[in-house]
Design an enzyme around this catalytic site. Structure first.
Site, PDB file in Angstrom:
ATOM      1  N   GLU A  81       0.909  -1.308  -0.085  1.00  0.00           N
ATOM      2  CA  GLU A  81      -0.074  -0.038   0.073  1.00  0.00           C
ATOM      3  C   GLU A  81       0.851   1.320   0.012  1.00  0.00           C
ATOM      4  O   GLU A  81       0.393   2.464   0.292  1.00  0.00           O
ATOM      5  CB  GLU A  81      -0.830  -0.109   1.094  1.00  0.00           C
ATOM      6  CG  GLU A  81      -0.333  -0.138   2.734  1.00  0.00           C
ATOM      7  CD  GLU A  81      -1.403  -0.176   3.649  1.00  0.00           C
ATOM      8  OE1 GLU A  81      -1.938   0.708   3.819  1.00  0.00           O
ATOM      9  OE2 GLU A  81      -1.412  -1.223   4.337  1.00  0.00           O
ATOM     10  N   CYS A 113      -3.290  -3.850   4.205  1.00  0.00           N
ATOM     11  CA  CYS A 113      -1.891  -4.718   4.735  1.00  0.00           C
ATOM     12  C   CYS A 113      -2.569  -6.236   4.442  1.00  0.00           C
ATOM     13  O   CYS A 113      -1.849  -7.075   4.661  1.00  0.00           O
ATOM     14  CB  CYS A 113      -2.093  -4.720   6.477  1.00  0.00           C
ATOM     15  SG  CYS A 113      -1.655  -3.355   7.018  1.00  0.00           S
ATOM     16  N   HIS A 235      -1.705 -10.819  11.878  1.00  0.00           N
ATOM     17  CA  HIS A 235      -1.132  -9.409  11.469  1.00  0.00           C
ATOM     18  C   HIS A 235      -0.824  -8.800  12.402  1.00  0.00           C
ATOM     19  O   HIS A 235      -1.665  -8.301  13.469  1.00  0.00           O
ATOM     20  CB  HIS A 235      -2.380  -9.053  10.477  1.00  0.00           C
ATOM     21  CG  HIS A 235      -2.103  -7.530  10.213  1.00  0.00           C
ATOM     22  ND1 HIS A 235      -0.972  -7.089   9.576  1.00  0.00           N
ATOM     23  CD2 HIS A 235      -2.835  -6.451  10.236  1.00  0.00           C
ATOM     24  CE1 HIS A 235      -1.009  -5.573   9.295  1.00  0.00           C
ATOM     25  NE2 HIS A 235      -2.188  -5.278   9.797  1.00  0.00           N
TER      26      HIS A 235
HETATM   27  N1  COA Z   1       2.006   1.349  30.958  1.00  0.00           N
HETATM   28  C1  COA Z   1       1.537   0.257  30.417  1.00  0.00           C
HETATM   29  N2  COA Z   1       0.628   0.381  29.434  1.00  0.00           N
HETATM   30  C2  COA Z   1      -0.028   1.425  29.233  1.00  0.00           C
HETATM   31  C3  COA Z   1       0.326   2.637  29.882  1.00  0.00           C
HETATM   32  C4  COA Z   1       1.428   2.684  30.707  1.00  0.00           C
HETATM   33  N3  COA Z   1       2.124   3.728  31.355  1.00  0.00           N
HETATM   34  N4  COA Z   1      -0.291   3.613  29.164  1.00  0.00           N
HETATM   35  C5  COA Z   1      -1.086   3.276  28.437  1.00  0.00           C
HETATM   36  N5  COA Z   1      -1.130   2.105  28.335  1.00  0.00           N
HETATM   37  C6  COA Z   1      -1.768   0.917  27.770  1.00  0.00           C
HETATM   38  C7  COA Z   1      -3.222   1.223  27.373  1.00  0.00           C
HETATM   39  O1  COA Z   1      -3.908   0.868  28.738  1.00  0.00           O
HETATM   40  C8  COA Z   1      -3.806   0.617  26.120  1.00  0.00           C
HETATM   41  O2  COA Z   1      -3.651  -0.843  26.310  1.00  0.00           O
HETATM   42  P1  COA Z   1      -5.033  -1.704  25.885  1.00  0.00           P
HETATM   43  O3  COA Z   1      -5.129  -1.322  24.365  1.00  0.00           O
HETATM   44  O4  COA Z   1      -4.748  -3.033  26.193  1.00  0.00           O
HETATM   45  O5  COA Z   1      -6.132  -1.033  26.411  1.00  0.00           O
HETATM   46  C9  COA Z   1      -2.483   0.845  25.151  1.00  0.00           C
HETATM   47  O6  COA Z   1      -1.460   1.080  26.327  1.00  0.00           O
HETATM   48  C10 COA Z   1      -2.397   1.869  24.410  1.00  0.00           C
HETATM   49  O7  COA Z   1      -2.882   3.308  24.934  1.00  0.00           O
HETATM   50  P2  COA Z   1      -3.906   4.051  24.429  1.00  0.00           P
HETATM   51  O8  COA Z   1      -4.237   5.078  25.500  1.00  0.00           O
HETATM   52  O9  COA Z   1      -5.094   3.462  24.023  1.00  0.00           O
HETATM   53  O10 COA Z   1      -2.799   4.639  23.182  1.00  0.00           O
HETATM   54  P3  COA Z   1      -3.429   5.687  22.184  1.00  0.00           P
HETATM   55  O11 COA Z   1      -4.673   6.570  22.354  1.00  0.00           O
HETATM   56  O12 COA Z   1      -2.147   6.435  22.198  1.00  0.00           O
HETATM   57  O13 COA Z   1      -3.531   4.794  20.967  1.00  0.00           O
HETATM   58  C11 COA Z   1      -3.175   3.193  19.102  1.00  0.00           C
HETATM   59  C12 COA Z   1      -3.207   3.626  20.637  1.00  0.00           C
HETATM   60  C13 COA Z   1      -2.506   1.765  18.807  1.00  0.00           C
HETATM   61  C14 COA Z   1      -4.573   3.011  19.096  1.00  0.00           C
HETATM   62  C15 COA Z   1      -2.567   4.059  18.298  1.00  0.00           C
HETATM   63  O14 COA Z   1      -1.258   4.300  18.181  1.00  0.00           O
HETATM   64  C16 COA Z   1      -2.739   4.108  16.744  1.00  0.00           C
HETATM   65  O15 COA Z   1      -3.976   4.383  16.216  1.00  0.00           O
HETATM   66  N6  COA Z   1      -2.233   3.196  15.968  1.00  0.00           N
HETATM   67  C17 COA Z   1      -2.530   2.933  14.476  1.00  0.00           C
HETATM   68  C18 COA Z   1      -3.206   1.611  14.678  1.00  0.00           C
HETATM   69  C19 COA Z   1      -3.180   1.097  13.491  1.00  0.00           C
HETATM   70  O16 COA Z   1      -2.272   0.900  12.944  1.00  0.00           O
HETATM   71  N7  COA Z   1      -4.444   0.591  12.741  1.00  0.00           N
HETATM   72  C20 COA Z   1      -4.452  -0.188  11.669  1.00  0.00           C
HETATM   73  C21 COA Z   1      -3.922  -1.469  11.641  1.00  0.00           C
HETATM   74  S1  COA Z   1      -4.652  -2.656  10.841  1.00  0.00           S
END
Ligand code: COA
Length: 392
Positions: A81, A113, A235
């Site tokens: 992609e 993907c 994935h």
């Molecule tokens: N210690 C340990 N874990 C922690 C933490 C800490 N200090 N702070 C947060 N976390 C955990 C959260 O509990 C969460 O876990 P969970 O998903 O099991 O609930 C995780 O870390 C992520 O935290 P979150 O606040 O949800 O992160 P975010 O708002 O920054 O978003 C993603 C994370 C992954 C959604 C973001 O990086 C994203 O959009 N990535 C792209 C996703 C993608 O590629 N999608 C298409 C693929 S098919």
């Protein structure tokens, strides 16, 4: 008689630079544990401007192709992609760089993907009806979400090359698979943008829903259960995603099997943890990681879950072959990862901005710093200039 078809060889390439996730977390004012534990990533490949999906695919494929293979390749199916042209397929550039015969079909497949899985299944169908043919399947991408975005921690890049043949060395594919499509806006990249748009939490939920759907359908079609599997490869654009998928089905297994499947998952995410997101290549790097680090036996059945936002999901399976370790170069992958150089956050940010832009202006790239055999030297008259070290 049915022909056994599947993955005969696998090659992997990722560039020589990486960013440590502790450094990124500190620079962004986040707790490093969120990146390492919450998201599940330790390092992220940093892509220099001298690498794109064509050069990364060539660097991966060149590791596995013998001169005899090159002569018998009948098709190149390039899942990506991160294509470099709206019209011309990356596979055509690749076929030229690899010096493949002219009587080869070379096309690009796009569905986020999922593209490499489509390529793998099309390749397997082709080889079933042309058993002497070999098909080169690529999953290569550069995952870009943008500096200081929520998705920044889930970037990365690289390429996996697979040779699909009859009587394969690594994995014989079971003929049944289960797939599912729905028009979903969880992740997309409008024309003219080099960074993806994503609703990451929604995307994770769709990924998990699709997994449940195809896993259920696969079991109905095959009458197999989780007890028939030694391991799953998912994935994993970030490793937490696969962990969540596995947790969905683990309660179907006995306690002993839960322990074994969890250990297999840990093996399957080790390399992805250190490379980051490969989009199309993520499942296949995870499979390679499982083969490299897992406690597997010939004959084991491995389940593979592929997902491409937008969205398409597929679950398929295969049986590990007796000589599967001969199908990939374990030491070469270890050395490739070990030889990488860590960059600072400032250097990463600079390199992020240096990728070939969309203006089409002529440019010569700083090729001397990239040790890869195949590299991008620049652009002239709107054409990318691909080179091999031997020509330098
Ligand atoms: N210690 C340990 N874990 C922690 C933490 C800490 N200090 N702070 C947060 N976390 C955990 C959260 O509990 C969460 O876990 P969970 O998903 O099991 O609930 C995780 O870390 C992520 O935290 P979150 O606040 O949800 O992160 P975010 O708002 O920054 O978003 C993603 C994370 C992954 C959604 C973001 O990086 C994203 O959009 N990535 C792209 C996703 C993608 O590629 N999608 C298409 C693929 S098919």
């Amino acid at each position: 008689m049915t022909v056994t078809v599947g993955i005969d060889q696998m090659g992997f390439y990722t560039p020589h630079l990486y960013l440590d996730m502790t450094a990124l977390a500190q620079a962004r004012g986040d707790d490093p544990a969120k990146y390492h534990v919450g998201i599940g990533q330790d390092k992220q490949a940093v892509i220099p401007p001298t690498q794109d999906v064509v050069t990364m695919a060539a660097n991966a494929a060149a590791q596995i192709l013998t001169p005899a293979d090159q002569k018998t390749i009948k098709m190149v199916l390039f899942g990506t992609e991160s294509g470099v042209d709206n019209s011309k397929a990356t596979a055509v550039y690749l076929a030229h760089l690899l010096d493949l015969p002219a009587d080869t079909r070379a096309i690009e497949i796009k569905q986020a993907c999922y593209g490499a899985t489509a390529g793998l299944q099309f390749a397997a169908d082709y080889v079933r009806s042309h058993p002497t043919a070999k098909v080169l399947v690529i999953g290569a991408d550069i995952a870009r979400y943008g500096l200081r975005t929520a998705g920044e921690v889930t970037q990365g890049g690289g390429a996996v090359a697979m040779l699909v043949t009859a009587n394969p060395r690594i994995l014989a594919l079971d003929p049944v698979s289960s797939y599912h499509t729905a028009d979903v806006m969880d992740f997309w990249r409008p024309l003219g943008r080099s960074e993806a748009l994503v609703d990451g939490k929604y995307s994770t939920n769709v990924y998990l829903d699709f997994f449940r759907t195809v896993w259920t359908d696969y079991q109905a079609q095959t009458h197999r259960t989780i007890a028939d599997f030694a391991a799953f490869a998912f994935h994993i654009p970030f490793t937490k995603m696969g962990r969540k998928a596995l947790r969905q089905i683990l309660p179907e297994a006995t306690p002993d099997q839960q322990t074994a499947l969890t250990a297999a998952f840990e093996a399957s995410q080790l390399d992805n943890r250190n490379v980051g997101n490969l989009y199309t290549g993520s499942l296949y790097l995870s499979l390679l990681s499982l083969l490299r680090h897992g406690n597997l036996q010939p004959g084991d059945r491995i389940g593979c879950y592929s997902y491409g936002s937008g969205a398409e999901g597929e679950f398929y399976s295969g049986r590990l072959q007796p000589d599967y370790r001969a199908g990939f170069n374990d030491a070469a992958v270890t050395a490739l990862l070990a030889k990488r150089r860590a960059v600072s956050v400032a250097e990463y940010e600079e390199l992020f901005q240096q990728q070939l832009d969309l203006t089409g202006t002529d440019v010569q790239l700083p090729v001397g710093t990239d040790p890869a055999p195949y590299y991008l030297a620049g652009r002239q008259h709107q054409q990318r200039q691909y080179r091999h070290r031997s020509e330098a």
